[in-house]
Scaffold this motif. Structure first.
Motif, mmCIF file in Angstrom:
data_model
loop_
_atom_site.group_PDB
_atom_site.id
_atom_site.type_symbol
_atom_site.label_atom_id
_atom_site.label_comp_id
_atom_site.label_asym_id
_atom_site.label_seq_id
_atom_site.Cartn_x
_atom_site.Cartn_y
_atom_site.Cartn_z
ATOM 1 N N LEU A 5 0.830 -1.200 0.000
ATOM 2 C CA LEU A 5 0.000 0.000 0.000
ATOM 3 C C LEU A 5 0.867 1.254 0.000
ATOM 4 O O LEU A 5 0.650 2.184 -0.783
ATOM 5 C CB LEU A 5 -0.935 -0.004 1.211
ATOM 6 N N GLY A 6 1.865 1.296 0.881
ATOM 7 C CA GLY A 6 2.730 2.464 0.969
ATOM 8 C C GLY A 6 3.512 2.702 -0.303
ATOM 9 O O GLY A 6 3.647 3.848 -0.767
ATOM 10 N N ALA A 7 4.026 1.623 -0.898
ATOM 11 C CA ALA A 7 4.792 1.756 -2.137
ATOM 12 C C ALA A 7 3.907 2.257 -3.270
ATOM 13 O O ALA A 7 4.335 3.078 -4.101
ATOM 14 C CB ALA A 7 5.423 0.421 -2.503
ATOM 15 N N ARG A 12 2.275 6.693 -6.982
ATOM 16 C CA ARG A 12 1.208 7.547 -7.522
ATOM 17 C C ARG A 12 1.487 9.019 -7.207
ATOM 18 O O ARG A 12 1.239 9.901 -8.037
ATOM 19 C CB ARG A 12 -0.149 7.164 -6.942
ATOM 20 N N ARG A 13 1.989 9.286 -6.025
ATOM 21 C CA ARG A 13 2.317 10.660 -5.635
ATOM 22 C C ARG A 13 3.391 11.242 -6.546
ATOM 23 O O ARG A 13 3.347 12.424 -6.914
ATOM 24 C CB ARG A 13 2.785 10.646 -4.174
ATOM 25 N N ALA A 14 4.352 10.413 -6.921
ATOM 26 C CA ALA A 14 5.493 10.886 -7.702
ATOM 27 C C ALA A 14 5.113 11.333 -9.106
ATOM 28 O O ALA A 14 5.828 12.112 -9.732
ATOM 29 C CB ALA A 14 6.556 9.797 -7.784
ATOM 30 N N VAL A 31 11.923 16.200 -4.639
ATOM 31 C CA VAL A 31 11.250 14.964 -5.017
ATOM 32 C C VAL A 31 10.414 15.200 -6.265
ATOM 33 O O VAL A 31 9.921 16.302 -6.489
ATOM 34 C CB VAL A 31 10.339 14.445 -3.876
ATOM 35 N N PRO A 32 10.266 14.161 -7.116
ATOM 36 C CA PRO A 32 9.363 14.314 -8.267
ATOM 37 C C PRO A 32 7.924 14.298 -7.779
ATOM 38 O O PRO A 32 7.578 13.629 -6.811
ATOM 39 C CB PRO A 32 9.682 13.077 -9.116
ATOM 40 N N GLY A 33 7.089 15.037 -8.442
ATOM 41 C CA GLY A 33 5.680 15.001 -8.073
ATOM 42 C C GLY A 33 5.396 15.759 -6.791
ATOM 43 O O GLY A 33 6.081 16.725 -6.438
ATOM 44 N N LEU A 34 4.378 15.302 -6.065
ATOM 45 C CA LEU A 34 3.941 15.974 -4.842
ATOM 46 C C LEU A 34 4.753 15.525 -3.627
ATOM 47 O O LEU A 34 5.199 14.383 -3.562
ATOM 48 C CB LEU A 34 2.461 15.685 -4.587
ATOM 49 N N ARG A 35 4.893 16.429 -2.685
ATOM 50 C CA ARG A 35 5.492 16.071 -1.398
ATOM 51 C C ARG A 35 4.432 15.368 -0.544
ATOM 52 O O ARG A 35 3.228 15.525 -0.752
ATOM 53 C CB ARG A 35 5.981 17.318 -0.679
ATOM 54 N N ARG A 36 4.904 14.606 0.444
ATOM 55 C CA ARG A 36 3.975 13.922 1.342
ATOM 56 C C ARG A 36 3.040 14.899 2.033
ATOM 57 O O ARG A 36 1.829 14.654 2.144
ATOM 58 C CB ARG A 36 4.749 13.116 2.394
ATOM 59 N N GLU A 37 3.589 16.018 2.516
ATOM 60 C CA GLU A 37 2.754 16.974 3.245
ATOM 61 C C GLU A 37 1.717 17.613 2.335
ATOM 62 O O GLU A 37 0.616 17.963 2.790
ATOM 63 C CB GLU A 37 3.621 18.051 3.908
ATOM 64 N N GLU A 38 2.028 17.720 1.035
ATOM 65 C CA GLU A 38 1.046 18.276 0.098
ATOM 66 C C GLU A 38 -0.106 17.306 -0.116
ATOM 67 O O GLU A 38 -1.277 17.716 -0.156
ATOM 68 C CB GLU A 38 1.745 18.601 -1.222
ATOM 69 N N VAL A 39 0.215 16.019 -0.256
ATOM 70 C CA VAL A 39 -0.842 15.018 -0.394
ATOM 71 C C VAL A 39 -1.732 15.012 0.852
ATOM 72 O O VAL A 39 -2.963 14.987 0.759
ATOM 73 C CB VAL A 39 -0.253 13.618 -0.634
ATOM 74 N N ALA A 40 -1.099 15.034 2.019
ATOM 75 C CA ALA A 40 -1.856 15.001 3.275
ATOM 76 C C ALA A 40 -2.796 16.190 3.384
ATOM 77 O O ALA A 40 -3.978 16.048 3.732
ATOM 78 C CB ALA A 40 -0.893 14.970 4.460
ATOM 79 N N THR A 41 -2.297 17.370 3.076
ATOM 80 C CA THR A 41 -3.120 18.578 3.174
ATOM 81 C C THR A 41 -4.284 18.530 2.202
ATOM 82 O O THR A 41 -5.434 18.811 2.564
ATOM 83 C CB THR A 41 -2.260 19.829 2.904
#
Length: 274
Positions: A5-7, A12-14, A31-41
């Motif tokens: 799931l995490g992978a 997908r985020r990248a 990082v390519p794509g979105l940062r983790r904090e951006e996805v979370a927000t």
């Protein structure tokens, strides 16, 4: 250790650019794509919770969380289903191991299509039933009766498929979808183990975590007996046998259709000669 799931979330985020979700893209991004904090927000959850999802420390998110992530990560229908399956949020197929029995009525129907190659495969992409012209199209299955092994391990596949790299990527994405729904299926696991040891190409495609089903597509082949073929390919779920899929090929009008009919004629002649 990251979970499946995490992978999947990380890959997908990248692929989502900041601009695609209305975020500024200026400045240095590590990082390519979105940062983790951006996805979370964007998904309306805490950064810590999302980090735990990607790191495999949280493996059972709610359906609401999965829906939010599907929207933010712009997942299509197959990808969304795969995400839910990885999170254990969709029912597993009732039969854990794919059945290898093909309905005789379906096999009889396939035999009635002399100009349309047709085959039935299971979740592990083992070919369970074919008609005569499909056997001719794939060289009598002399290398293997597993479509994954043919694409990645049979040297002849690189000559047969004109767009072989695209075929390989699509085949892995389809296999990944079946694996996500049935990760404990022993045959799926055996095929996966075989392919992971076949070389870096499959390993790289598998690591991309792309998952999508097949419906209508077009394939270009270079057949050793009848030459170039452009075929439309339709894939159908066999409702009477969950896990089985019927694949039917049709020659494009003109040269490809004529070549496919010639192949059927050659196959019939071969059978008559024994």
């Amino acid at each position: 250790m990251a979970s499946e799931l995490g992978a999947y979330l990380a890959t997908r985020r990248a692929r989502i650019t900041p601009a695609a979700v209305g975020l500024p893209s200026a400045g240095l991004r590590r990082v390519p794509g979105l940062r983790r904090e951006e996805v979370a927000t964007l998904a309306g959850m805490s950064v810590d919770y999302y980090v735990r999802l990607e790191q495999g420390r949280e493996r059972r998110p709610s359906a609401e969380v999965l829906e939010s992530l599907s929207t933010v990560l712009q997942l299509d229908a197959d990808e969304r289903l795969h995400l839910f399956a990885l999170a254990g949020a969709t029912p597993r197929t009732a039969t854990a191991v794919a059945t290898d029995r093909v309905d005789p009525a379906l096999a009889q129907l396939m035999d009635a299509w002399p100009d349309n190659p047709a085959l039935v495969h299971n979740r592990a992409f083992d070919v369970l039933a074919t008609n005569e012209i499909a056997d001719a199209l794939f060289g009598g299955w002399s290398f293997s009766r597993n479509l994954m092994e043919i694409v990645f391990c049979d040297p002849a596949a690189r000559s047969l498929y004109v767009d072989r790299d695209a075929v390989a990527a699509n085949t892995v994405a389809g296999f990944r979808l079946h694996h996500g729904r049935n990760p404990e299926d022993p045959r799926i696991r055996a095929v996966l183990h075989r392919l992971l040891s076949s070389g870096p190409e499959f390993e790289a495609l598998w690591a991309a975590h792309d998952a999508r089903g097949k419906s209508l597509e077009r394939k270009r082949l270079r057949h050793p007996r009848v030459g170039p073929l452009t075929l439309t390919v339709q894939t159908f779920d066999v409702r009477s046998a969950p896990g089985q899929q019927l694949v039917v090929y049709h020659g494009e009008p003109g040269a490809s259709g004529d070549a496919l009919r010639l192949l059927g004629s050659l196959a019939a002649t071969d059978r008559a000669r024994g």
